[in-house]
Design an enzyme around this catalytic site. Structure first.
Site, mmCIF file in Angstrom:
data_model
loop_
_atom_site.group_PDB
_atom_site.id
_atom_site.type_symbol
_atom_site.label_atom_id
_atom_site.label_comp_id
_atom_site.label_asym_id
_atom_site.label_seq_id
_atom_site.Cartn_x
_atom_site.Cartn_y
_atom_site.Cartn_z
ATOM 1 N N THR A 25 29.307 9.251 -59.712
ATOM 2 C CA THR A 25 28.572 9.900 -58.709
ATOM 3 C C THR A 25 27.138 9.967 -59.408
ATOM 4 O O THR A 25 25.938 9.091 -58.956
ATOM 5 C CB THR A 25 28.540 10.963 -58.321
ATOM 6 N N ARG A 27 26.147 8.328 -61.876
ATOM 7 C CA ARG A 27 25.981 6.478 -62.362
ATOM 8 C C ARG A 27 25.302 5.837 -61.438
ATOM 9 O O ARG A 27 24.223 5.443 -62.058
ATOM 10 C CB ARG A 27 26.897 5.942 -62.795
ATOM 11 N N ARG A 29 24.161 7.561 -58.813
ATOM 12 C CA ARG A 29 22.372 8.631 -58.995
ATOM 13 C C ARG A 29 21.032 7.576 -59.807
ATOM 14 O O ARG A 29 20.545 6.925 -58.977
ATOM 15 C CB ARG A 29 22.493 9.854 -58.875
ATOM 16 N N HIS A 44 20.418 11.328 -53.256
ATOM 17 C CA HIS A 44 21.333 12.281 -52.440
ATOM 18 C C HIS A 44 22.884 10.647 -52.048
ATOM 19 O O HIS A 44 21.824 10.346 -50.861
ATOM 20 C CB HIS A 44 21.114 12.833 -51.363
ATOM 21 N N HIS A 51 39.888 8.554 -58.515
ATOM 22 C CA HIS A 51 38.296 8.075 -59.654
ATOM 23 C C HIS A 51 38.741 6.956 -60.202
ATOM 24 O O HIS A 51 39.964 7.031 -60.512
ATOM 25 C CB HIS A 51 38.405 9.369 -60.872
#
Length: 191
Positions: A25, A27, A29, A44, A51
Protein backbone atom coordinates in the site's frame (compact mmCIF):
# COMPACT_ATOMS: atom_id res chain seq x y z
CA UNK A 1 1.35 -17.86 9.00
CA UNK A 2 -1.02 -15.50 10.82
CA UNK A 3 -3.68 -18.20 11.14
CA UNK A 4 -1.14 -20.75 12.36
CA UNK A 5 0.31 -18.28 14.90
CA UNK A 6 -3.15 -17.45 16.19
CA UNK A 7 -4.04 -21.12 16.56
CA UNK A 8 -0.78 -22.05 18.28
CA UNK A 9 -0.90 -19.16 20.76
CA UNK A 10 -4.63 -19.38 21.39
CA UNK A 11 -4.76 -15.60 21.56
CA UNK A 12 -7.84 -13.77 20.30
CA UNK A 13 -7.64 -13.23 16.53
CA UNK A 14 -7.40 -9.45 16.96
CA UNK A 15 -4.18 -9.86 18.96
CA UNK A 16 -2.32 -11.80 16.23
CA UNK A 17 -1.89 -10.09 12.90
CA UNK A 18 0.64 -9.84 10.10
CA UNK A 19 2.17 -6.94 8.22
CA UNK A 20 -0.12 -7.81 5.33
CA UNK A 21 -0.07 -5.31 2.50
CA UNK A 22 1.13 -2.28 4.47
CA UNK A 23 4.33 -2.20 2.38
CA UNK A 24 2.48 -2.74 -0.90
CA UNK A 25 0.00 0.00 0.00
CA UNK A 26 2.86 2.36 0.78
CA UNK A 27 4.42 1.63 -2.59
CA UNK A 28 1.06 2.17 -4.32
CA UNK A 29 0.45 5.50 -2.61
CA UNK A 30 3.97 6.69 -3.42
CA UNK A 31 3.59 5.75 -7.09
CA UNK A 32 0.17 7.43 -7.40
CA UNK A 33 1.41 10.56 -5.60
CA UNK A 34 4.42 10.74 -7.90
CA UNK A 35 2.18 10.47 -10.96
CA UNK A 36 -0.36 13.02 -9.65
CA UNK A 37 2.22 15.47 -8.34
CA UNK A 38 0.88 15.45 -4.77
CA UNK A 39 2.05 14.39 -1.32
CA UNK A 40 1.65 10.70 -0.47
CA UNK A 41 -0.40 11.83 2.54
CA UNK A 42 -3.04 13.04 0.05
CA UNK A 43 -3.41 9.64 -1.62
CA UNK A 44 -5.97 7.28 -0.13
CA UNK A 45 -5.74 3.84 -1.73
CA UNK A 46 -5.21 0.36 -0.33
CA UNK A 47 -3.89 -2.95 -1.56
CA UNK A 48 -5.93 -5.81 -0.09
CA UNK A 49 -5.94 -9.61 -0.13
CA UNK A 50 -2.84 -11.70 0.29
CA UNK A 51 0.63 -10.21 0.33
CA UNK A 52 1.45 -11.86 -2.98
CA UNK A 53 0.26 -12.53 -6.48
CA UNK A 54 -3.47 -12.27 -5.78
CA UNK A 55 -3.28 -8.89 -4.03
CA UNK A 56 -5.10 -5.99 -5.67
CA UNK A 57 -5.89 -2.31 -5.14
CA UNK A 58 -9.42 -1.29 -4.24
CA UNK A 59 -9.69 1.27 -7.03
CA UNK A 60 -13.38 1.88 -6.34
CA UNK A 61 -12.43 3.63 -3.07
CA UNK A 62 -9.14 5.23 -4.21
CA UNK A 63 -9.01 9.00 -3.94
CA UNK A 64 -6.55 11.85 -4.07
CA UNK A 65 -7.81 14.12 -1.36
CA UNK A 66 -11.58 13.82 -1.71
CA UNK A 67 -11.47 13.27 -5.49
CA UNK A 68 -11.97 9.75 -6.93
CA UNK A 69 -8.77 8.75 -8.67
CA UNK A 70 -10.29 8.49 -12.15
CA UNK A 71 -11.68 12.03 -11.74
CA UNK A 72 -8.37 13.57 -10.66
CA UNK A 73 -7.90 16.72 -12.78
CA UNK A 74 -4.67 16.52 -14.73
CA UNK A 75 -3.36 17.20 -18.20
CA UNK A 76 -3.31 13.43 -18.59
CA UNK A 77 -6.02 11.88 -16.36
CA UNK A 78 -5.54 8.42 -14.93
CA UNK A 79 -7.01 5.63 -17.03
CA UNK A 80 -8.05 2.17 -15.90
CA UNK A 81 -5.28 0.73 -18.10
CA UNK A 82 -2.66 2.91 -16.40
CA UNK A 83 -3.99 1.99 -12.96
CA UNK A 84 -3.78 -1.70 -13.91
CA UNK A 85 -0.13 -1.21 -14.95
CA UNK A 86 0.64 0.57 -11.68
CA UNK A 87 -0.98 -2.29 -9.71
CA UNK A 88 1.27 -4.81 -11.49
CA UNK A 89 4.36 -2.62 -10.88
CA UNK A 90 3.52 -2.48 -7.18
CA UNK A 91 2.79 -6.21 -6.94
CA UNK A 92 6.07 -7.06 -8.69
CA UNK A 93 8.23 -4.43 -6.94
CA UNK A 94 9.52 -6.92 -4.38
CA UNK A 95 10.72 -9.23 -7.15
CA UNK A 96 12.67 -6.36 -8.72
CA UNK A 97 14.25 -5.44 -5.38
CA UNK A 98 15.19 -9.05 -4.68
CA UNK A 99 16.79 -9.36 -8.14
CA UNK A 100 18.73 -6.17 -7.48
CA UNK A 101 19.94 -6.62 -3.92
CA UNK A 102 18.82 -10.04 -2.78
CA UNK A 103 16.24 -9.04 -0.15
CA UNK A 104 13.56 -6.49 0.74
CA UNK A 105 14.53 -6.12 4.40
CA UNK A 106 14.68 -2.30 4.61
CA UNK A 107 11.20 -1.59 3.29
CA UNK A 108 9.50 -4.24 5.42
CA UNK A 109 11.42 -2.92 8.42
CA UNK A 110 9.92 0.54 7.84
CA UNK A 111 6.45 -1.02 7.52
CA UNK A 112 6.91 -3.07 10.70
CA UNK A 113 8.03 0.06 12.53
CA UNK A 114 4.87 1.89 11.35
CA UNK A 115 2.67 -0.96 12.58
CA UNK A 116 4.51 -1.11 15.93
CA UNK A 117 4.11 2.65 16.29
CA UNK A 118 0.34 2.33 15.79
CA UNK A 119 0.19 -0.35 18.50
CA UNK A 120 2.51 1.33 21.01
CA UNK A 121 0.85 4.73 20.64
CA UNK A 122 -2.64 3.19 20.64
CA UNK A 123 -3.31 5.21 17.48
CA UNK A 124 -6.37 3.43 16.15
CA UNK A 125 -4.71 3.89 12.76
CA UNK A 126 -6.32 2.32 9.70
CA UNK A 127 -3.70 0.07 8.07
CA UNK A 128 -4.11 -2.89 5.69
CA UNK A 129 -2.68 -5.51 8.03
CA UNK A 130 -3.47 -9.20 7.73
CA UNK A 131 -6.04 -10.41 10.24
CA UNK A 132 -7.86 -13.71 10.64
CA UNK A 133 -11.25 -12.94 9.14
CA UNK A 134 -14.46 -13.90 10.83
CA UNK A 135 -17.17 -13.36 8.23
CA UNK A 136 -15.92 -10.13 6.69
CA UNK A 137 -16.84 -10.16 2.99
CA UNK A 138 -18.11 -13.71 3.53
CA UNK A 139 -14.62 -15.00 4.39
CA UNK A 140 -13.91 -17.05 7.49
CA UNK A 141 -10.79 -18.58 9.02
CA UNK A 142 -8.13 -17.21 6.69
CA UNK A 143 -5.91 -14.18 7.18
CA UNK A 144 -6.08 -11.49 4.52
CA UNK A 145 -5.24 -7.82 4.41
CA UNK A 146 -8.12 -5.43 4.70
CA UNK A 147 -8.18 -1.91 6.08
CA UNK A 148 -8.03 -2.55 9.83
CA UNK A 149 -8.03 -0.41 12.95
CA UNK A 150 -4.66 -1.00 14.65
CA UNK A 151 -4.29 -0.04 18.30
CA UNK A 152 -2.90 -1.32 21.59
CA UNK A 153 -5.81 -3.79 21.58
CA UNK A 154 -4.66 -5.35 18.29
CA UNK A 155 -6.17 -5.15 14.82
CA UNK A 156 -9.78 -5.36 13.73
CA UNK A 157 -10.78 -5.38 10.07
CA UNK A 158 -13.01 -2.44 9.21
CA UNK A 159 -16.46 -3.95 8.81
CA UNK A 160 -18.20 -3.10 5.59
CA UNK A 161 -15.24 -1.85 3.58
CA UNK A 162 -17.07 -1.16 0.30
CA UNK A 163 -15.97 -3.03 -2.80
CA UNK A 164 -17.40 -3.53 -6.25
CA UNK A 165 -18.63 -7.03 -7.20
CA UNK A 166 -15.41 -7.46 -9.23
CA UNK A 167 -13.29 -6.53 -6.23
CA UNK A 168 -15.30 -8.90 -4.01
CA UNK A 169 -14.56 -11.68 -6.53
CA UNK A 170 -10.83 -10.85 -6.43
CA UNK A 171 -10.91 -10.92 -2.63
CA UNK A 172 -12.63 -14.31 -2.68
CA UNK A 173 -9.96 -15.60 -5.10
CA UNK A 174 -7.23 -14.29 -2.82
CA UNK A 175 -8.90 -16.02 0.14
CA UNK A 176 -9.04 -19.26 -1.87
CA UNK A 177 -5.29 -19.01 -2.59
CA UNK A 178 -4.53 -18.53 1.10
CA UNK A 179 -6.93 -21.32 2.09
CA UNK A 180 -5.13 -23.70 -0.30
CA UNK A 181 -1.82 -22.89 1.38
CA UNK A 182 -3.37 -23.30 4.82
CA UNK A 183 -4.93 -26.63 3.84
CA UNK A 184 -1.50 -27.85 2.73
CA UNK A 185 -0.23 -27.03 6.25
CA UNK A 186 -3.23 -28.48 8.13
CA UNK A 187 -1.49 -31.61 9.42
CA UNK A 188 1.06 -29.26 11.03
CA UNK A 189 -1.12 -26.22 11.75
CA UNK A 190 -1.98 -27.03 15.35
CA UNK A 191 -5.71 -27.66 14.90
Amino acid sequence: MTVVAQRITGLPAARVFGSGTVLDTSRLRWRLAQRAGVSTASVHADIVGEHGDSQFPVWSNATIGPVPILDWPADEPFTTEELDRIAVEVRDAAYAVIRGKGATNLAIGVSAARIAEAVIRDEHAVLPVSTVLNGEHGIDGVALSLPSVVSASGALAVAGTPMTPGEEAKLAASAAAIRASLDALEPHAGR
